[in-house]
Design a protein around this motif. Structure first.
Motif, PDB file in Angstrom:
ATOM      1  N   GLN A   1      37.088  40.047  41.715  1.00 33.96           N
ATOM      2  CA  GLN A   1      36.844  40.528  42.732  1.00 33.96           C
ATOM      3  C   GLN A   1      38.356  40.374  43.715  1.00 33.96           C
ATOM      4  OE1 GLN A   1      35.005  40.667  46.163  1.00 33.96           O
ATOM      5  NE2 GLN A   1      35.445  42.837  46.459  1.00 33.96           N
TER       6      GLN A   1
ATOM      7  N   LEU B   1      40.968  40.991  42.907  1.00 41.71           N
ATOM      8  CA  LEU B   1      41.948  41.949  42.637  1.00 41.71           C
ATOM      9  C   LEU B   1      41.433  42.852  43.736  1.00 41.71           C
ATOM     10  CD1 LEU B   1      44.189  42.707  40.418  1.00 41.71           C
ATOM     11  CD2 LEU B   1      42.390  44.599  40.258  1.00 41.71           C
TER      12      LEU B   1
ATOM     13  N   ILE C   1      42.477  46.047  46.109  1.00 42.29           N
ATOM     14  CA  ILE C   1      43.167  47.164  46.156  1.00 42.29           C
ATOM     15  C   ILE C   1      43.150  47.994  47.455  1.00 42.29           C
ATOM     16  CG2 ILE C   1      43.474  47.450  43.868  1.00 42.29           C
ATOM     17  CD1 ILE C   1      42.045  49.934  44.050  1.00 42.29           C
TER      18      ILE C   1
ATOM     19  N   TYR D   1      45.117  51.940  49.070  1.00 39.58           N
ATOM     20  CA  TYR D   1      45.923  53.092  48.847  1.00 39.58           C
ATOM     21  C   TYR D   1      46.324  53.513  50.154  1.00 39.58           C
ATOM     22  CZ  TYR D   1      42.054  56.442  49.469  1.00 39.58           C
ATOM     23  OH  TYR D   1      41.314  57.193  49.763  1.00 39.58           O
TER      24      TYR D   1
ATOM     25  N   ILE E   1      46.702  59.440  42.877  1.00 40.31           N
ATOM     26  CA  ILE E   1      45.008  59.244  43.048  1.00 40.31           C
ATOM     27  C   ILE E   1      44.373  60.893  43.280  1.00 40.31           C
ATOM     28  CG2 ILE E   1      43.256  58.307  44.346  1.00 40.31           C
ATOM     29  CD1 ILE E   1      45.313  56.209  45.252  1.00 40.31           C
ATOM     30  N   LEU E   2      43.585  61.146  42.096  1.00 37.93           N
ATOM     31  CA  LEU E   2      43.048  62.562  42.261  1.00 37.93           C
ATOM     32  C   LEU E   2      41.817  62.676  42.941  1.00 37.93           C
ATOM     33  CD1 LEU E   2      43.444  63.370  38.365  1.00 37.93           C
ATOM     34  CD2 LEU E   2      44.469  64.616  39.994  1.00 37.93           C
ATOM     35  N   TYR E   3      40.946  61.754  42.833  1.00 36.89           N
ATOM     36  CA  TYR E   3      39.750  61.588  43.831  1.00 36.89           C
ATOM     37  C   TYR E   3      39.474  60.314  44.254  1.00 36.89           C
ATOM     38  CZ  TYR E   3      34.736  61.326  43.725  1.00 36.89           C
ATOM     39  OH  TYR E   3      33.373  61.117  44.017  1.00 36.89           O
ATOM     40  N   THR E   4      38.702  59.981  45.540  1.00 37.59           N
ATOM     41  CA  THR E   4      38.110  58.906  45.806  1.00 37.59           C
ATOM     42  C   THR E   4      36.901  59.157  46.422  1.00 37.59           C
ATOM     43  OG1 THR E   4      39.273  59.232  47.692  1.00 37.59           O
ATOM     44  CG2 THR E   4      40.312  57.657  46.571  1.00 37.59           C
ATOM     45  N   SER E   5      35.788  58.509  45.945  1.00 37.21           N
ATOM     46  CA  SER E   5      34.537  58.627  46.646  1.00 37.21           C
ATOM     47  C   SER E   5      34.628  58.352  48.192  1.00 37.21           C
ATOM     48  CB  SER E   5      33.535  57.714  45.826  1.00 37.21           C
ATOM     49  OG  SER E   5      33.912  56.560  46.257  1.00 37.21           O
TER      50      SER E   5
ATOM     51  N   ALA F   1      34.925  54.844  48.652  1.00 39.48           N
ATOM     52  CA  ALA F   1      36.160  54.351  48.527  1.00 39.48           C
ATOM     53  C   ALA F   1      37.102  54.652  49.348  1.00 39.48           C
ATOM     54  CB  ALA F   1      36.494  54.823  47.104  1.00 39.48           C
TER      55      ALA F   1
ATOM     56  N   TYR G   1      39.238  51.602  51.023  1.00 38.92           N
ATOM     57  CA  TYR G   1      40.333  51.252  50.347  1.00 38.92           C
ATOM     58  C   TYR G   1      41.448  52.156  50.888  1.00 38.92           C
ATOM     59  CZ  TYR G   1      37.216  49.396  46.744  1.00 38.92           C
ATOM     60  OH  TYR G   1      36.454  48.874  46.258  1.00 38.92           O
TER      61      TYR G   1
END
Lengths: 171, 182
Positions: free
Chosen positions: B28, B30, B32, B34, B159-163, B166, B170
């Motif tokens: 963890q 790491l 991130i 966006y 990035i195509l999709y984020t829940s 997320a 993020y």
């Protein structure tokens, strides 16, 4: 046990999938229909341009033939008209590219919408946090390497689109 | 006896749990985030002035081009008028000159395209630098390892999709705007 499960989800790794959007877009069943529509549009526009160019050339030829029998004032008027015609022809030619781009965007939008919908469904089913694009529309890599093909959801997205397209066609 | 067994199994469960959690924690490290720089850019108050200046520049260049084009057409029609009364060699010379003028005109058109792009970079560049800096500050404050760009400047999604989870966790676009005082 419950605590343990909770802690793994809370502190668990981020789940990232990826896919190739260009591959999906090119293989979508609606694609050929849209390409045909776009080609028809381009052909029509080209024809229009050819007709306008021919009309302009005819006018120039007619002017050159009749010039010797025209007065100075008539010549000037005629030339002004021809130069206006040429200018609008040039403008038309320049706007063509833009018109085609716009048409292309408008035709492809429903495909993008459908693809995005399918991506969301697949991602939700697989409990992914992120789905990344593998490459840009110009073919540049965004992802160079992945250790697991299982993270590639391209085929699943494509299959879902095909399935839902079939059922909507039958209904 | 049963109690003892239970406590041992509980202990070992805890131990397994601890090991897995610490492994998860190690991974963890790491962290991130966006960001959508286009979204930030569009909300920057300086952007209006930048767009206006760019439009003015484009208008000016278009005007220059239109004048050159008109000048060229004038010369062509002047040539057409005297075409029948001048010598063959004078004709050839004239046509060569006009041909050169025409290619110069086309070159100018290509050059304008380039100048507009340069101007855009020159105007938007400082704003992008500001965003860059704000992203760094936010990322440092949040202890992030990576901040990923959401889309390219050409509009391609990275990035195509984020829940939804997320997105909340993020997406630092909002924080970057706050940092910039937007």
């Amino acid at each position: 046990m419950l605590l343990f499960v909770l802690s793994t989800t809370a502190f668990g790794q981020i789940k990232i999938g990826y896919m190739n959007t260009q591959e999906v877009l090119s293989q979508m069943p609606q694609r050929s229909d849209i390409e045909q529509q776009l080609n028809t549009f381009i052909q029509n526009k080209r024809q229009e341009l050819q007709q306008r160019t021919a009309a302009f050339q005819d006018s120039v030829a007619a002017y050159q033939q009749n010039k010797s029998s025209m007065s100075e004032a008539q010549i000037q008027q005629e030339e002004q008209q021809l130069s206006q015609m040429e200018q609008s022809l040039n403008q038309y030619q320049q706007s063509l590219q833009q018109q085609i781009q716009q048409r292309r965007g408008a035709l492809l939008q429903p495909l993008y919408d459908k693809m995005n919908e399918a991506i969301s469904t697949v991602a939700e089913n697989k409990n992914l946090d992120f789905v990344l694009n593998e490459a840009t529309s110009t073919g540049e890599n965004l992802i160079y390497y992945s250790s697991s093909k299982q993270l590639d959801i391209t085929q699943e997205v494509l299959q879902l689109i095909k399935d839902t397209s079939d059922s909507s066609a039958k209904n | 006896m049963f109690k003892r067994l239970l406590s041992i199994s509980l202990l070992s469960l805890l131990a397994i749990g601890f090991v897995t959690v610490s492994q998860a924690n190690a991974q963890q490290n790491l962290e991130i985030g966006y960001v959508d720089p286009q979204e930030v850019l569009n909300k920057m108050p300086e952007m209006k002035a930048v767009q206006q200046r760019l439009q003015n520049f484009i208008d000016k260049k278009r005007q220059e081009y239109a004048e050159k084009q008109q000048n060229f057409q004038q010369q062509v029609s002047e040539y057409q008028q005297k075409q029948s009364v001048i010598s063959e060699s004078a004709k050839q010379k004239e046509e060569e000159r006009l041909g050169k003028l025409n290619s110069e005109l086309q070159q100018f058109q290509g050059q304008i395209q380039q100048e507009i792009q340069q101007k855009q970079q020159e105007l938007v560049g400082p704003l992008l630098d500001q965003i860059d800096q704000a992203v760094s500050t936010v990322a440092q404050n949040m202890g992030l390892t990576y901040v990923i760009n959401r889309r390219t400047s050409q509009g391609d999604a990275i990035i195509l999709y984020t829940s939804q989870q997320a997105q909340q966790k993020y997406n630092i676009t909002e924080e970057v705007m706050n940092e910039l005082g937007i």
